[in-house]
Motif scaffolding. Structure first.
Motif, PDB file in Angstrom:
ATOM      1  N   ARG A 166      18.632  21.487  48.121  1.00  0.00           N
ATOM      2  CA  ARG A 166      18.966  22.875  48.472  1.00  0.00           C
ATOM      3  C   ARG A 166      20.144  23.357  47.627  1.00  0.00           C
ATOM      4  N   TYR A 167      19.976  24.523  47.061  1.00  0.00           N
ATOM      5  CA  TYR A 167      21.060  25.163  46.320  1.00  0.00           C
ATOM      6  C   TYR A 167      21.373  26.515  46.955  1.00  0.00           C
ATOM      7  N   LYS A 168      22.654  26.758  47.182  1.00  0.00           N
ATOM      8  CA  LYS A 168      23.096  28.080  47.616  1.00  0.00           C
ATOM      9  C   LYS A 168      23.849  28.712  46.459  1.00  0.00           C
ATOM     10  N   ASN A 169      23.368  29.864  46.029  1.00  0.00           N
ATOM     11  CA  ASN A 169      23.983  30.594  44.908  1.00  0.00           C
ATOM     12  C   ASN A 169      24.104  29.734  43.651  1.00  0.00           C
ATOM     13  N   ILE A 170      23.004  29.169  43.246  1.00  0.00           N
ATOM     14  CA  ILE A 170      22.967  28.419  41.993  1.00  0.00           C
ATOM     15  C   ILE A 170      22.994  29.406  40.828  1.00  0.00           C
ATOM     16  N   PHE A 171      23.683  29.040  39.751  1.00  0.00           N
ATOM     17  CA  PHE A 171      23.779  29.943  38.603  1.00  0.00           C
ATOM     18  C   PHE A 171      23.724  29.133  37.319  1.00  0.00           C
ATOM     19  N   ASN A 172      23.449  29.824  36.229  1.00  0.00           N
ATOM     20  CA  ASN A 172      23.388  29.195  34.915  1.00  0.00           C
ATOM     21  C   ASN A 172      24.660  29.566  34.147  1.00  0.00           C
ATOM     22  N   PRO A 173      25.578  28.607  33.943  1.00  0.00           N
ATOM     23  CA  PRO A 173      26.870  28.938  33.316  1.00  0.00           C
ATOM     24  C   PRO A 173      26.759  29.591  31.945  1.00  0.00           C
ATOM     25  N   GLN A 174      25.829  29.115  31.118  1.00  0.00           N
ATOM     26  CA  GLN A 174      25.716  29.664  29.771  1.00  0.00           C
ATOM     27  C   GLN A 174      25.193  31.101  29.809  1.00  0.00           C
ATOM     28  N   VAL A 175      24.149  31.338  30.581  1.00  0.00           N
ATOM     29  CA  VAL A 175      23.598  32.693  30.692  1.00  0.00           C
ATOM     30  C   VAL A 175      24.620  33.619  31.339  1.00  0.00           C
ATOM     31  N   LYS A 176      25.331  33.103  32.336  1.00  0.00           N
ATOM     32  CA  LYS A 176      26.359  33.898  33.014  1.00  0.00           C
ATOM     33  C   LYS A 176      27.430  34.341  32.037  1.00  0.00           C
ATOM     34  N   GLU A 177      27.844  33.436  31.143  1.00  0.00           N
ATOM     35  CA  GLU A 177      28.879  33.768  30.173  1.00  0.00           C
ATOM     36  C   GLU A 177      28.378  34.779  29.141  1.00  0.00           C
ATOM     37  N   VAL A 178      27.142  34.627  28.702  1.00  0.00           N
ATOM     38  CA  VAL A 178      26.563  35.587  27.756  1.00  0.00           C
ATOM     39  C   VAL A 178      26.533  36.979  28.382  1.00  0.00           C
ATOM     40  N   LEU A 179      26.084  37.061  29.630  1.00  0.00           N
ATOM     41  CA  LEU A 179      26.039  38.351  30.321  1.00  0.00           C
ATOM     42  C   LEU A 179      27.442  38.924  30.518  1.00  0.00           C
ATOM     43  N   ARG A 180      28.400  38.064  30.823  1.00  0.00           N
ATOM     44  CA  ARG A 180      29.778  38.526  31.019  1.00  0.00           C
ATOM     45  C   ARG A 180      30.313  39.179  29.748  1.00  0.00           C
TER      46      ARG A 180
END
Length: 466
Positions: A240-254
């Motif tokens: 089970r994952y709660k609020n799983i995210f992709n660090p690399q994609v998150k940084e690109v979007l940021r």
């Protein structure tokens, strides 16, 4: 599997490793040789160590000590080659003795910092006896020379040579003989030093391992804090994952001024079908799950608010175009061969996490749907943890089905462009009882600026089929 292999195989894993602020070349090389972990005990031990390091970094009273330790770690060289020669009881040359002395001095300094601050994430052996052997004058500087203090005979010979060199009557032949004796004496000193060091081979090798571990732990802890990763729990049932995210994609979007939407997802034994419109993030979900599982099995914190993860022997991926130009295989042929490998592994009893993106997407819809249905049935019957994405409607296999929510209805009338399209999509997963996939291809095509005349004709055909 070594960590360096996972870097090549798992999307986003290289990014995570590259973001680690490891100070020494030694630790970077040691990290690359770490093994994929298969037991609960191994993973728990790694995670607990990382948690202890996280707590250290969060303690403001230790900030100055941690900074000093990192400065020392930056000076650490990889002396494993020298350590191997010590282990094999070989004589060391000047460079190797210098490396050992410099390393041992750093270990002494780091050990003193750890002891003074009562930091026990690693335990460094005491290498002061090694330093004393190599530093008879107790200067405690990272420099090596065959000092006079090592040998009274050598000291006397050097004094004699110095005096003769100052005497103009001294013949070259006499000096050459003395130089030969000098070289022989220095070699004997090196051999004697090496012999005295050999009993400390275990402590030296342990110090190398523990210094690398300390460097890696501090880097992992800093990454966990800065990226807001979580310490995963181990489960034997449902991942089970709660609020799983992709660090690399998150940084690109940021960097583009956009936000990454974290999601919740459960992965139980058996197959789960994930559907959704194109650009709905299905592939990113699979890559993120693969990344989190891999990080977990190497003892890292994972990108989620909370995680409970079941151990697997391997992550089996079928993501992206696997066409091989060298072999001449088509995309479909490569995909089917990869799928067959997965099937055989499952039949052999391998406990794997299986992630397949857009299965049979390159063949005709009728046969593609049949392959998807058959694969879902097979994996469900075998109880294999698996996520399969598809854009096909009419999937009737008896498995769990989820759907990416997709376009947010109350925002569809907003100012929608290719640059802000992600703001109009809800990437969260919901249970799906429908057999159809959302039909949003035309809307997406228009957002992309595809010719209106072409799309109008396409919509006419779509209406006729409906």
């Amino acid at each position: 599997m070594f960590l360096r292999s996972a870097i090549e195989e798992v999307n986003g894993f290289r990014y995570m490793i590259d973001q680690l602020e490891i100070q020494s070349g030694l630790a970077k090389r040691v990290l690359n040789t770490q093994l994929y972990l298969h037991t609960k005990e191994e993973i728990v031990a790694k995670l607990d160590k990382t948690e202890a390091a996280v707590n250290l970094l969060r303690d403001s009273l230790l900030t100055d000590t941690i900074t000093k330790i990192n400065v020392k770690l930056m000076q650490v060289k990889d002396i494993r080659g020298t350590a191997n020669r010590i282990t094999e009881s070989q004589a060391l040359d000047d460079i190797e003795l210098f490396e050992l002395k410099s390393f041992s001095l750093l270990v002494m300094e780091i050990r003193q910092l750890l002891l003074a601050a009562r930091i026990d994430v690693v335990v460094l052996p005491d290498l002061e006896p090694v330093v004393n052997i190599l530093d008879p004058e107790k200067m405690r500087i990272p420099h090596f020379y065959v000092y006079d203090a090592y040998s009274e005979e050598l000291a006397a010979l050097r004094a004699k040579m110095k005096a003769l060199k100052m005497d103009a009557k001294t013949e070259d032949k006499q000096l050459d003989q003395l130089q030969f004796e000098h070289t022989m004496l220095e070699d004997r000193v090196r051999e004697e030093l090496s012999t005295r060091i050999h009993p400390y081979k275990q402590e030296i090798n342990e110090a190398i391992a523990q210094v690398a571990t300390l460097d890696i732990l501090l880097a992992k802890a800093k990454q966990a804090i800065e990226m807001r990763l979580c310490k995963p729990e181990i489960t034997e049932t449902v991942t089970r994952y709660k609020n799983i995210f992709n660090p690399q994609v998150k940084e690109v979007l940021r960097q583009e001024g956009k936000k990454f939407q974290a999601i919740d997802i459960d992965i139980a034994p058996g197959a789960c079908l994930i559907t959704g419109a194109n650009m709905a993030g299905k592939s990113v979900i699979l890559k993120t799950v693969a990344l989190a599982q891999t990080l977990f099995q190497f003892g890292f914190y994972v990108p989620a608010e909370h995680a409970e993860i079941a151990l697997v022997d391997e992550v089996l991926l079928c993501i992206g175009d696997e066409q091989s130009e060298l072999s001449g295989l088509s995309s479909y042929a490569s995909e089917m061969l990869r799928l067959n490998t997965i099937v055989q592994d499952v039949k052999a009893g391998k406990n794997a996490l299986i992630l397949i993106d857009e299965l049979a997407r390159t063949t005709n819809p009728a046969e593609g749907k049949a392959i998807v249905n058959a694969t879902l049935d097979f994996l469900t019957d075998k109880g294999a943890r698996s996520l399969i994405t598809s854009h096909y409607s009419g999937i009737k296999a008896g498995c769990r089905k989820m759907r990416v929510k997709g376009f947010i209805k109350d925002k569809i009338n907003g100012q929608l462009t290719i640059n802000n399209i992600n703001e109009f999509i809800d990437y969260s997963l919901v249970e799906d009882t429908q057999n159809s996939v959302p039909q949003e291809a035309m809307r997406i095509a228009r957002i992309l600026g595809i010719d209106d005349e072409l799309l109008d004709k396409a919509e006419n055909y779509l209406e006729q089929n409906l």
